[in-house]
Design a protein around this motif. Structure first.
Motif, PDB file in Angstrom:
ATOM      1  N   CYS A   1       5.881   4.086   2.217  1.00  0.00           N
ATOM      2  CA  CYS A   1       5.636   5.488   2.573  1.00  0.00           C
ATOM      3  C   CYS A   1       6.493   6.424   1.728  1.00  0.00           C
ATOM      4  CB  CYS A   1       5.913   5.706   4.062  1.00  0.00           C
ATOM      5  SG  CYS A   1       4.789   4.757   5.102  1.00  0.00           S
ATOM      6  N   HIS A   2       5.822   7.250   0.964  1.00  0.00           N
ATOM      7  CA  HIS A   2       6.456   8.191   0.040  1.00  0.00           C
ATOM      8  C   HIS A   2       6.470   9.552   0.725  1.00  0.00           C
ATOM      9  CE1 HIS A   2       5.811  10.433  -4.097  1.00  0.00           C
ATOM     10  NE2 HIS A   2       6.962  10.749  -3.532  1.00  0.00           N
ATOM     11  N   LEU A   3       7.651   9.957   1.203  1.00  0.00           N
ATOM     12  CA  LEU A   3       7.739  11.202   1.961  1.00  0.00           C
ATOM     13  C   LEU A   3       7.984  12.384   1.034  1.00  0.00           C
ATOM     14  CD1 LEU A   3       9.843  10.231   5.134  1.00  0.00           C
ATOM     15  CD2 LEU A   3       7.420   9.857   4.645  1.00  0.00           C
ATOM     16  N   MET A   4       6.948  13.199   0.845  1.00  0.00           N
ATOM     17  CA  MET A   4       7.100  14.437   0.072  1.00  0.00           C
ATOM     18  C   MET A   4       7.191  15.562   1.092  1.00  0.00           C
ATOM     19  SD  MET A   4       4.292  13.474  -2.809  1.00  0.00           S
ATOM     20  CE  MET A   4       3.634  12.143  -1.809  1.00  0.00           C
ATOM     21  N   ILE A   5       8.286  15.543   1.860  1.00  0.00           N
ATOM     22  CA  ILE A   5       8.434  16.496   2.964  1.00  0.00           C
ATOM     23  C   ILE A   5       9.872  16.994   3.015  1.00  0.00           C
ATOM     24  CG2 ILE A   5       6.645  15.337   4.324  1.00  0.00           C
ATOM     25  CD1 ILE A   5       8.791  14.098   6.081  1.00  0.00           C
TER      26      ILE A   5
ATOM     27  N   ILE B   1       6.999   3.309 -10.291  1.00  0.00           N
ATOM     28  CA  ILE B   1       6.536   4.531 -10.955  1.00  0.00           C
ATOM     29  C   ILE B   1       5.277   5.017 -10.258  1.00  0.00           C
ATOM     30  CG2 ILE B   1       5.012   3.602 -12.767  1.00  0.00           C
ATOM     31  CD1 ILE B   1       6.786   5.381 -14.700  1.00  0.00           C
ATOM     32  N   ASP B   2       5.089   6.350 -10.258  1.00  0.00           N
ATOM     33  CA  ASP B   2       4.007   6.951  -9.474  1.00  0.00           C
ATOM     34  C   ASP B   2       3.397   8.130 -10.222  1.00  0.00           C
ATOM     35  OD1 ASP B   2       2.346   7.941  -7.496  1.00  0.00           O
ATOM     36  OD2 ASP B   2       3.957   8.384  -6.066  1.00  0.00           O
ATOM     37  N   GLY B   3       2.109   7.992 -10.543  1.00  0.00           N
ATOM     38  CA  GLY B   3       1.375   9.107 -11.134  1.00  0.00           C
ATOM     39  C   GLY B   3       0.784   8.772 -12.484  1.00  0.00           C
TER      40      GLY B   3
ATOM     41  N   LEU C   1       0.870  -1.181   0.000  1.00  0.00           N
ATOM     42  CA  LEU C   1       0.000   0.000   0.000  1.00  0.00           C
ATOM     43  C   LEU C   1       0.900   1.223   0.000  1.00  0.00           C
ATOM     44  CD1 LEU C   1      -2.939  -0.437   2.509  1.00  0.00           C
ATOM     45  CD2 LEU C   1      -3.086  -0.309   0.018  1.00  0.00           C
ATOM     46  N   HIS C   2       0.580   2.167  -0.868  1.00  0.00           N
ATOM     47  CA  HIS C   2       1.402   3.369  -1.013  1.00  0.00           C
ATOM     48  C   HIS C   2       0.782   4.494  -0.183  1.00  0.00           C
ATOM     49  CE1 HIS C   2       4.234   5.889  -3.333  1.00  0.00           C
ATOM     50  NE2 HIS C   2       3.277   6.794  -3.386  1.00  0.00           N
ATOM     51  N   VAL C   3       1.600   5.091   0.679  1.00  0.00           N
ATOM     52  CA  VAL C   3       1.116   6.118   1.602  1.00  0.00           C
ATOM     53  C   VAL C   3       1.813   7.432   1.264  1.00  0.00           C
ATOM     54  CG1 VAL C   3       0.934   6.755   4.030  1.00  0.00           C
ATOM     55  CG2 VAL C   3       0.802   4.331   3.386  1.00  0.00           C
ATOM     56  N   ASP C   4       1.045   8.411   0.795  1.00  0.00           N
ATOM     57  CA  ASP C   4       1.606   9.689   0.361  1.00  0.00           C
ATOM     58  C   ASP C   4       1.607  10.687   1.508  1.00  0.00           C
ATOM     59  OD1 ASP C   4       2.253   9.390  -2.456  1.00  0.00           O
ATOM     60  OD2 ASP C   4       0.107   9.003  -2.724  1.00  0.00           O
ATOM     61  N   VAL C   5       2.806  11.064   1.928  1.00  0.00           N
ATOM     62  CA  VAL C   5       2.962  11.982   3.058  1.00  0.00           C
ATOM     63  C   VAL C   5       3.408  13.338   2.514  1.00  0.00           C
ATOM     64  CG1 VAL C   5       4.218  12.403   5.192  1.00  0.00           C
ATOM     65  CG2 VAL C   5       3.594  10.044   4.555  1.00  0.00           C
TER      66      VAL C   5
HETATM   67 ZN    ZN Z   1       3.218   8.779  -4.147  1.00  0.00          ZN
END
Ligand code: ZN
Ligand code: DX5
Length: 224
Positions: free
Chosen positions: A64-68, A173-175, A31-35
């Motif tokens: 967990c994909h950290l966009m921080i 890949i994401d998006g 499961l992909h978790v967008d932070v």
């Molecule tokens: Zn993502």
């Protein structure tokens, strides 16, 4: 091995466990978790408490994909919450080697992410430190955007670099992943597919994941 990682960003947050488990029933193995922090990307989502609740509710690893910004300050909290995989953006890590080692020190799978405008060559010195590389096929921040085809050239380059160096990182890949884009992405060398709005945006997440898996497996046969 082909894996589908549904992004919970497009799920109904009031029934997160149900939505997530439906996707798992359809064959999702991650499961992909967008932070998102509202600084690195213009949107705010969730943090460690939600990861901790989700960890109790589902059986698959949490990616967990950290966009921080300043991810080092939060990596221990995500580890404690039960994150299994963590990826950080190349663009925010001034000391990328240190950050990747920090993720490793917590026993998690180590990932690095590239924005659409960031060249793969920026990862040349860290390729041996990662378990996976996440190539963004949209600009991060929102679900439901259109797939940027140039991402596939980056995937091909990363696959070539991997062979040249005898490494075995996986490519995610994401998006904008849907039934139309997944086939070309498989043929370029992607193994792990994040899909948010396609899986959760139109009802019946289990059937949507099954459809993506089937399309990916068909493309794998064509590649072979
Ligand atoms: Zn993502
Ligand atoms: C975007 C996120 C994605 C997003 C993908 O910043 O990283 O994971 O949820 O959504 P779709 O599949 O709708 O493009």
């Amino acid at each position: 091995m082909i894996e589908i990682a549904p992004s919970i960003l497009s799920a109904d947050f009031a029934r997160l466990a149900e939505d997530a488990n439906e996707a798992v029933r359809g064959g999702a193995t991650l499961l992909h978790v967008d932070v998102m922090d509202g600084h690195f990307v213009p949107n705010i989502t969730i943090g460690p408490p939600v990861v901790a609740s989700l960890r109790k509710a589902v059986d698959v690893p949490l990616d967990c994909h950290l966009m921080i910004e300043n991810p080092d300050d939060y990596i221990p909290a995500f580890a404690d919450a039960g994150a299994n995989w963590i990826s950080v953006h190349q663009e925010v890590c001034r000391h990328l080697n240190r950050t990747l080692n920090l993720i490793r020190s917590h026993g998690m799978q180590v990932g690095v992410v590239l924005n659409p405008a960031t060249p793969v060559q920026t990862l040349g010195e860290v390729l041996d430190l990662v378990d996976y590389i996440l190539v963004m096929s949209v600009n991060p921040g929102f679900g439901g955007q259109k797939f940027i085809p140039g991402a596939l050239e980056k995937v091909r380059k990363l696959a070539t670099m991997r062979a040249a160096k005898g490494l075995n990182y996986r490519i995610e890949i994401d998006g904008g992943v849907d039934l139309a884009t997944i086939g070309p992405a498989v043929r370029a060398g992607v193994e792990i597919f994040v899909a948010g709005s396609y899986v959760f945006g139109h009802g019946d997440p289990a059937r949507k994941v099954e459809g993506l898996l089937k399309a990916a497996q068909e493309a794998t046969l064509l590649r072979a």
